[in-house]
Design an enzyme around this catalytic site. Structure first.
Site, PDB file in Angstrom:
ATOM      1  N   ASN A  37       0.826  -1.208   0.000  1.00 48.43           N
ATOM      2  CA  ASN A  37       0.000   0.000   0.000  1.00 48.43           C
ATOM      3  C   ASN A  37       0.860   1.259   0.000  1.00 48.43           C
ATOM      4  O   ASN A  37       0.367   2.349  -0.237  1.00 48.43           O
ATOM      5  CB  ASN A  37      -0.940   0.009   1.216  1.00 48.43           C
ATOM      6  CG  ASN A  37      -0.195  -0.154   2.512  1.00 48.43           C
ATOM      7  OD1 ASN A  37       0.544  -1.122   2.696  1.00 48.43           O
ATOM      8  ND2 ASN A  37      -0.349   0.771   3.431  1.00 48.43           N
ATOM      9  N   GLN A  71      -4.707  -4.409  -1.474  1.00 51.19           N
ATOM     10  CA  GLN A  71      -4.445  -3.524  -2.618  1.00 51.19           C
ATOM     11  C   GLN A  71      -4.373  -4.304  -3.930  1.00 51.19           C
ATOM     12  O   GLN A  71      -4.141  -3.713  -4.993  1.00 51.19           O
ATOM     13  CB  GLN A  71      -3.138  -2.729  -2.401  1.00 51.19           C
ATOM     14  CG  GLN A  71      -3.127  -1.867  -1.147  1.00 51.19           C
ATOM     15  CD  GLN A  71      -4.037  -0.632  -1.246  1.00 51.19           C
ATOM     16  OE1 GLN A  71      -4.534  -0.273  -2.319  1.00 51.19           O
ATOM     17  NE2 GLN A  71      -4.270   0.026  -0.114  1.00 51.19           N
ATOM     18  N   SER A  83     -10.527  -6.029   1.532  1.00 49.55           N
ATOM     19  CA  SER A  83     -11.274  -4.956   2.193  1.00 49.55           C
ATOM     20  C   SER A  83     -12.182  -4.255   1.194  1.00 49.55           C
ATOM     21  O   SER A  83     -11.770  -3.934   0.079  1.00 49.55           O
ATOM     22  CB  SER A  83     -10.281  -3.947   2.790  1.00 49.55           C
ATOM     23  OG  SER A  83     -10.967  -2.842   3.325  1.00 49.55           O
ATOM     24  N   HIS A 105     -13.728  -1.152   1.228  1.00 46.96           N
ATOM     25  CA  HIS A 105     -13.691   0.274   0.879  1.00 46.96           C
ATOM     26  C   HIS A 105     -12.534   0.653  -0.051  1.00 46.96           C
ATOM     27  O   HIS A 105     -12.450   1.790  -0.511  1.00 46.96           O
ATOM     28  CB  HIS A 105     -13.715   1.158   2.135  1.00 46.96           C
ATOM     29  CG  HIS A 105     -12.458   1.178   2.947  1.00 46.96           C
ATOM     30  ND1 HIS A 105     -11.594   2.252   2.964  1.00 46.96           N
ATOM     31  CD2 HIS A 105     -11.924   0.273   3.791  1.00 46.96           C
ATOM     32  CE1 HIS A 105     -10.602   2.011   3.793  1.00 46.96           C
ATOM     33  NE2 HIS A 105     -10.770   0.811   4.313  1.00 46.96           N
ATOM     34  N   THR A 157     -23.578  -9.772  15.034  1.00 46.08           N
ATOM     35  CA  THR A 157     -24.580  -9.680  13.962  1.00 46.08           C
ATOM     36  C   THR A 157     -23.922  -9.162  12.689  1.00 46.08           C
ATOM     37  O   THR A 157     -23.193  -8.166  12.723  1.00 46.08           O
ATOM     38  CB  THR A 157     -25.734  -8.752  14.400  1.00 46.08           C
ATOM     39  OG1 THR A 157     -26.271  -9.279  15.603  1.00 46.08           O
ATOM     40  CG2 THR A 157     -26.810  -8.661  13.333  1.00 46.08           C
ATOM     41  N   CYS A 174      -3.399   5.048   7.672  1.00 43.96           N
ATOM     42  CA  CYS A 174      -3.770   4.240   8.836  1.00 43.96           C
ATOM     43  C   CYS A 174      -2.794   4.425   9.980  1.00 43.96           C
ATOM     44  O   CYS A 174      -2.992   3.905  11.056  1.00 43.96           O
ATOM     45  CB  CYS A 174      -3.799   2.758   8.481  1.00 43.96           C
ATOM     46  SG  CYS A 174      -4.817   2.418   7.085  1.00 43.96           S
TER      47      CYS A 174
HETATM   48  N1  PMP Z   1      -3.882  -3.796   4.562  1.00 47.56           N
HETATM   49  C1  PMP Z   1      -3.559  -2.925   3.594  1.00 47.56           C
HETATM   50  C2  PMP Z   1      -2.497  -3.289   2.616  1.00 47.56           C
HETATM   51  C3  PMP Z   1      -4.205  -1.693   3.503  1.00 47.56           C
HETATM   52  O1  PMP Z   1      -3.865  -0.828   2.548  1.00 47.56           O
HETATM   53  C4  PMP Z   1      -5.210  -1.377   4.456  1.00 47.56           C
HETATM   54  C5  PMP Z   1      -5.925  -0.038   4.417  1.00 47.56           C
HETATM   55  N2  PMP Z   1      -5.057   1.047   4.474  1.00 47.56           N
HETATM   56  C6  PMP Z   1      -5.523  -2.328   5.442  1.00 47.56           C
HETATM   57  C7  PMP Z   1      -4.842  -3.521   5.457  1.00 47.56           C
HETATM   58  C8  PMP Z   1      -6.585  -2.068   6.461  1.00 47.56           C
HETATM   59  O2  PMP Z   1      -7.859  -2.176   5.882  1.00 47.56           O
HETATM   60  P1  PMP Z   1      -9.193  -1.731   6.630  1.00 47.56           P
HETATM   61  O3  PMP Z   1      -9.289  -0.245   6.443  1.00 47.56           O
HETATM   62  O4  PMP Z   1     -10.290  -2.470   5.916  1.00 47.56           O
HETATM   63  O5  PMP Z   1      -9.087  -2.124   8.058  1.00 47.56           O
END
Ligand code: PMP
Length: 380
Positions: free
Chosen positions: A147, A177, A197, A199, A235, A322
């Site tokens: 990422n 990614q 993931s 989003h 849930t 993150c």
């Molecule tokens: N792994 C990677 C390689 C990511 O790019 C991300 C998001 N930045 C995540 C994990 C975490 O994903 P989530 O936002 O769904 O917790």
């Protein structure tokens, strides 16, 4: 606004918004209920599981929904730790914080944890990784696409190499990614777990999924009502799960065309700035994921540039958002691929999606060049 931070999150598809609305308006029943409405909702969740499994190339019984990739990474990595202190765990140094911090956690519990070095390309150093594998290796964790840099690891090759040394070693792969961006067939990769993931592929936030190979036992992180076959109680995020499967379908159906489009956008960006700025491409220009462009600019601070660009309506990032509170994970990864302090500090991540256009790239490059040259002038 020109949004070029698609590795952080993406704009939901219209279809995703429609599904979210429908499942929060008309089909809001608890899937564990004994009455017909609940049963219908449960059926819809299982249809979504079936769809996602077929898109990712695995069996539906091996796919579990979670609140996202952070939870999914934690679920597998914490779920496979045994009480045997002889077990050893290997992590690619370039992993996302939701993996890297678990590695530190395992280490703090007294287990042997090794970190596999990165090559200047941003890929894990496979020769070095192989040298760490032995009869006690319980787990190897290597992400599919970084990422931070967009470097692509050859997961199939890594699985083959590791399993030929110790066939019992479990291989975990964070595919966040990669899903929807390159061809992913989980069975073909041979991994024991794979994480995606929603989003990051124009689906809603707060939903993800994990493939756990049949026969691999993991302890759940969350105990409760036993949903998701007891692997993940709570849930189900019904609307999110169904919208996620729809976004996966849309992005994977259009993957080749999107890839071509995004590659052209990335190349256009580079062409536009190359002779005007002193810029270093982090990784392998022709082999990286075109969705993520990591650059280092001499004589500027990435964070300052991000703020200046934001003021002019261009959204980029210095790296993974993150970890913006702690020491940036991006710094760890960029240092690991051999960047010096100045290159790390001058790094910027531009990440594209199918929604970006040529016009946006041309306009953002113009602003980018003006702001970088302005910054350099100020400093000198
Ligand atoms: N792994 C990677 C390689 C990511 O790019 C991300 C998001 N930045 C995540 C994990 C975490 O994903 P989530 O936002 O769904 O917790």
């Amino acid at each position: 606004m020109i949004y070029l931070d698609n590795a952080a999150t993406t704009k939901p598809y219209d279809k995703v918004l429609e599904v979210l609305k429908a499942y929060n308006t008309h089909f809001y029943f608890n899937p564990s209920s004994a009455y017909l409405e609940g049963f219908e909702v449960k059926k819809a969740v299982n249809k979504a599981r079936e769809l996602l499994a077929s898109l990712l190339g695995c069996n539906k019984q091996e796919l579990y929904f979670t609140s996202g990739a952070t939870e999914a990474n934690n679920l597998f990595l914490q779920g496979v730790i045994t009480s045997n202190k002889k077990d050893e765990y290997i992590f690619n140094l370039g992993e996302h914080s939701s993996v890297y911090e678990v590695a530190n956690f395992i280490k703090s519990k007294g287990y042997t944890v090794h970190f596999a070095k990165l090559l200047p390309s941003g890929q894990v150093d496979l020769e070095y990784l192989k040298s760490l594998v032995n009869a006690n290796t319980k787990l190897v964790s290597v992400m599919h696409i970084s990422n931070e840099t967009g470097a692509i690891n050859d997961i199939k090759d890594i699985v083959r190499a590791v399993k030929s040394i110790n066939s019992k070693t479990l291989i975990h792969c964070d595919g966040v990614q990669a899903c929807g961006k390159i061809n992913v067939n989980i069975n073909n990769l041979g991994v024991d777990s794979y994480v995606v993931s929603s989003h990051k592929i124009h689906g809603p936030k707060g939903v993800g999924a994990i493939f756990v190979k049949e026969g691999v036992n993991i302890k759940p992180l969350i105990l409760g009502g036993g949903q998701e076959s007891g692997i993940r109680s709570g849930t189900e995020n019904v609307a999110g799960i169904i919208a996620f499967s729809e976004s996966a379908k849309l992005i994977i159906e259009n993957m080749d065309a999107n890839h071509k489009k995004v590659t052209a956008l990335k190349n256009l960006f580079l062409e536009n700035i190359k002779d005007k700025l002193s810029v270093k491409f982090n990784g392998l220009e022709d082999e990286n994921s075109p969705y993520i462009l990591s650059l280092s600019l001499a004589g500027i601070r990435g964070e300052t540039l991000v703020h200046l660009l934001q003021k002019r309506g261009v959204i980029v990032n210095t790296g993974s958002s993150c970890s913006s509170n702690a020491k940036r994970a991006g710094n760890r990864v960029l240092e690991a691929i051999g960047l010096n302090k100045e290159e790390v500090s001058g790094s910027i991540r531009i990440s594209f999606s199918e929604f970006n256009t040529e016009e946006e790239v041309i306009a953002s490059c113009k602003i980018f060049i003006e702001e970088v040259l302005g910054l350099i002038k100020k400093v000198s």
